[in-house]
Structures are given as structure tokens and as C-alpha cells.
Design an enzyme around this catalytic site. Structure first.
Site, PDB file in Angstrom:
ATOM      1  N   ASP A 185      -6.589  43.274  -9.458  1.00  0.00           N
ATOM      2  CA  ASP A 185      -6.169  44.339  -8.778  1.00  0.00           C
ATOM      3  C   ASP A 185      -5.195  45.219  -9.352  1.00  0.00           C
ATOM      4  O   ASP A 185      -4.666  44.491 -10.462  1.00  0.00           O
ATOM      5  CB  ASP A 185      -5.833  44.357  -7.251  1.00  0.00           C
ATOM      6  CG  ASP A 185      -4.754  43.097  -7.256  1.00  0.00           C
ATOM      7  OD1 ASP A 185      -4.282  42.478  -8.154  1.00  0.00           O
ATOM      8  OD2 ASP A 185      -4.657  42.536  -6.124  1.00  0.00           O
ATOM      9  N   HIS A 220      -4.791  38.362   2.572  1.00  0.00           N
ATOM     10  CA  HIS A 220      -5.430  38.975   1.508  1.00  0.00           C
ATOM     11  C   HIS A 220      -5.731  38.383   0.469  1.00  0.00           C
ATOM     12  O   HIS A 220      -4.884  37.329  -0.252  1.00  0.00           O
ATOM     13  CB  HIS A 220      -4.857  40.587   1.442  1.00  0.00           C
ATOM     14  CG  HIS A 220      -3.475  40.419   0.388  1.00  0.00           C
ATOM     15  ND1 HIS A 220      -2.462  41.167   0.837  1.00  0.00           N
ATOM     16  CD2 HIS A 220      -3.341  39.754  -0.558  1.00  0.00           C
ATOM     17  CE1 HIS A 220      -1.407  40.985  -0.051  1.00  0.00           C
ATOM     18  NE2 HIS A 220      -1.828  40.163  -0.794  1.00  0.00           N
ATOM     19  N   ASN A 250      -0.728  37.693   4.905  1.00  0.00           N
ATOM     20  CA  ASN A 250      -1.876  37.982   5.992  1.00  0.00           C
ATOM     21  C   ASN A 250      -3.329  37.793   5.575  1.00  0.00           C
ATOM     22  O   ASN A 250      -4.223  38.223   6.079  1.00  0.00           O
ATOM     23  CB  ASN A 250      -1.775  39.851   6.253  1.00  0.00           C
ATOM     24  CG  ASN A 250      -2.098  40.415   4.979  1.00  0.00           C
ATOM     25  OD1 ASN A 250      -2.388  39.867   3.925  1.00  0.00           O
ATOM     26  ND2 ASN A 250      -1.830  41.685   5.088  1.00  0.00           N
ATOM     27  N   GLU A 281      -7.052  43.786   2.412  1.00  0.00           N
ATOM     28  CA  GLU A 281      -6.413  43.566   3.355  1.00  0.00           C
ATOM     29  C   GLU A 281      -7.023  43.330   4.320  1.00  0.00           C
ATOM     30  O   GLU A 281      -8.395  43.417   4.690  1.00  0.00           O
ATOM     31  CB  GLU A 281      -5.580  44.967   3.652  1.00  0.00           C
ATOM     32  CG  GLU A 281      -4.685  45.308   2.437  1.00  0.00           C
ATOM     33  CD  GLU A 281      -3.238  44.465   2.475  1.00  0.00           C
ATOM     34  OE1 GLU A 281      -3.156  43.562   2.791  1.00  0.00           O
ATOM     35  OE2 GLU A 281      -2.347  45.193   1.925  1.00  0.00           O
TER      36      GLU A 281
HETATM   37  C1  GLP Z   1      -0.432  40.259  -4.177  1.00  0.00           C
HETATM   38  C2  GLP Z   1      -1.459  40.284  -4.982  1.00  0.00           C
HETATM   39  C3  GLP Z   1      -2.601  39.446  -4.836  1.00  0.00           C
HETATM   40  C4  GLP Z   1      -1.776  37.901  -4.696  1.00  0.00           C
HETATM   41  C5  GLP Z   1      -0.864  38.021  -3.504  1.00  0.00           C
HETATM   42  C6  GLP Z   1       0.079  36.877  -3.292  1.00  0.00           C
HETATM   43  O1  GLP Z   1      -0.036  41.407  -3.822  1.00  0.00           O
HETATM   44  N1  GLP Z   1      -2.328  41.550  -4.843  1.00  0.00           N
HETATM   45  O2  GLP Z   1      -3.520  39.140  -5.777  1.00  0.00           O
HETATM   46  O3  GLP Z   1      -2.414  36.856  -4.656  1.00  0.00           O
HETATM   47  O4  GLP Z   1      -0.370  39.310  -3.146  1.00  0.00           O
HETATM   48  O5  GLP Z   1       1.346  37.264  -3.982  1.00  0.00           O
HETATM   49  P1  GLP Z   1       2.423  36.114  -4.137  1.00  0.00           P
HETATM   50  O6  GLP Z   1       1.889  35.112  -5.081  1.00  0.00           O
HETATM   51  O7  GLP Z   1       3.459  37.090  -4.938  1.00  0.00           O
HETATM   52  O8  GLP Z   1       2.765  35.592  -2.909  1.00  0.00           O
END
Ligand code: GLP
Length: 257
Positions: free
Chosen positions: A76, A143, A141, A148
Site C-alpha cells: 500500500d 486491517h 482494527n 479497513e
Molecule cells: C499500517 C500499514 C499496514 C501495517 C499496519 C500496522 O498502516 N498500512 O500494512 O501492517 O498499519 O502497522 P504497525 O506495524 O505500525 O503497527
């Protein structure tokens, strides 16, 4: 395959610390690259992955791990950022991995949020013959990528609105006073499930509820990561804090055993 069967077959690998979990994930990626130096990897961003990429960057000179023939597709990217914006995922990947290894820039892909971006990304993945190993984190959440809650299992790469918890969780990526994008482009759930193997890394207490819902709850758009129960080859790697709400608690492993 039924969700239940997939769930039973999914190995959950539990480590005492996030560092051990990150090392195991880096080891899985390195083994994949060594067995096929032209592997196609799906990559993730977020704080959870920084230790994984640090370890891979260390293995490049120390262990002779070469990325020269590896192709990558990131999950993403935010919409509307200027090229090279330090808050973007492209800059994150450079900073944490690509600048430290012998990657071929022509083989590194991040999605672009223009009108034709989603179809172009899907076509590029197909042209590479699909993703061999997809690395995933998980949002608080549930995702995956930026899919989402509410995302359908049939979703493909598309532009999405970010949910309020995600905006809050990722606000730190942006300097104070800079408005963060409210839209992003993400691979869809079906795009992610098309990968031949998936490795999910979840560390820290903030992920415990989402992880339990994903692995032991009902499959559905309320927890996008729950769709992983429908994939035949998912490895979940987590630390004790993230595993705290799992009812079927796996045995703690020792990465140095
Ligand atoms: C981000 C990314 C995800 C990631 C998630 C967790 O926003 N879009 O691909 O896995 O949220 O992120 P973190 O490792 O900082 O908790």
C-alpha cells in the site's frame, strides 16, 4: 477449504519477544530468497517491520544475501504525497531496506494512487507471475494492507478511505502541523490471498484483540485479517503480548534453539 480446517493447519509461532519474532520472519524471507534468488515478495510497512528489514539488511553483507534478482510489490501507499515524501511508504522502504541492499530499482514496486494505478498494479503483479511470499502486519482494527473493516474478501487493488483508528495510529508518521492523507491505495484482500504463501507478523499488546479475532473469530469484513483463514499456507509469527487473547495458546519457541 473450510475456515476451520485452514485454522487448524495454520501454524502460529509464538516468541517471548518481538525481536525474536522479527528475526524468525527475516529468516523465512532470507530462506525464500536463497532457495529462489528471483523470488517475488510482497512487502509491508509499519513499525512492526522495521526490525525485520534491519535484520535482512544485516544479512546482505554479513550472510551474502543478494536482492539483485528479487522483485517486490508493496502492499500500500498513501495517496497524494509528492515523490520522495519522507512520510510515504516508498521513502520508508528506502530508509529501512532498499538503500542498504543490492536491490534492482526496476524490480521494486509500490502502488500509485492515480486513476489507472490500481489496474496497473494488478497487471504488474500478474506479469511477474504472482507473489511467492507476502509479508503482512496487522492493524489494531484488523486491517491488512489498508483494507479497513468493511473490506470484502473479493476486493482487489483500489483507492480507499482510511478509518479513524488508522489515521490516529499512523499520525506519528507525519510531522506536526502536516495534514496526513485520508486516502490510500492498497492491494485488496483477494489480491493478498492470491499470494502463494503468507507470513503475518504481529507484535505488541495493541494487536492482541485484532489477532485473536483474525485467527479464532468468524471470517468476515468486520476483521479483514480473518480472511486469512481461507488461505492454505499462512504462517503467523507473534510475541507473547500480541498472543495474549488467543484461546488456543501455542507453545513458546526459542529462536536460538
Ligand atoms: C499500517 C500499514 C499496514 C501495517 C499496519 C500496522 O498502516 N498500512 O500494512 O501492517 O498499519 O502497522 P504497525 O506495524 O505500525 O503497527
Amino acid at each position: 477449504m473450510s475456515a476451520l480446517r485452514a485454522q487448524v493447519e495454520q501454524p502460529v509461532r509464538l516468541f517471548a519477544t518481538s525481536r525474536e519474532a522479527e528475526q524468525l520472519v527475516a529468516g523465512i524471507l532470507a530462506a525464500r530468497i536463497r532457495s529462489n534468488p528471483a523470488s517475488v515478495l510482497g512487502l509491508a510497512t509499519g513499525a512492526s517491520m522495521i526490525g525485520v528489514y534491519r535484520e535482512l539488511a544485516r544479512m546482505h553483507p554479513a550472510g551474502g544475501l543478494s536482492f539483485a534478482r528479487v522483485t517486490t510489490f508493496n502492499l500500500d501507499e498513501y495517496c497524494g504525497l509528492a515523490a520522495g515524501d519522507p512520510s510515504g511508504f516508498a521513502a520508508y522502504m528506502d530508509r529501512n531496506l532498499f538503500d542498504h541492499v543490492d536491490a534492482d530499482r526496476r524490480r521494486l514496486h509500490l502502488p500509485e494512487g492515480d486513476d489507472a494505478g490500481p489496474a496497473r498494479y494488478e497487471a504488474a503483479i500478474a506479469a511477474a507471475d504472482g507473489i511467492d511470499l507476502q509479508l503482512l502486519g496487522i492493524g489494531r482494527n484488523g486491517h491488512i494492507g489498508f483494507n479497513e473493516p468493511g473490506s470484502q474478501g473479493t476486493s482487489r487493488t483500489r483507492v480507499v478511505e482510511l478509518a479513524p483508528p488508522t489515521l490516529a495510529a499512523n499520525a506519528n508518521d507525519f510531522p506536526t502541523g502536516v495534514a496526513m492523507p485520508r486516502k490510500a491505495i492498497t492491494m485488496g484482500i483477494e489480491t493478498i490471498l492470491s499470494a502463494r504463501r503468507i507470513v503475518l507478523l504481529a507484535t505488541g499488546a495493541a494487536k492482541a484483540k485484532a489477532l485473536a479475532g483474525a485467527l479464532e473469530g468468524e471470517v468476515g469484513p468486520h476483521n479483514p485479517a480473518s480472511f486469512l483463514q481461507q488461505h492454505p499456507d499462512v504462517t503467523v509469527v507473534c510475541d507473547l503480548a500480541a498472543a495474549a487473547e488467543l484461546r488456543n495458546i501455542p507453545k513458546i519457541e526459542n529462536s536460538h534453539a
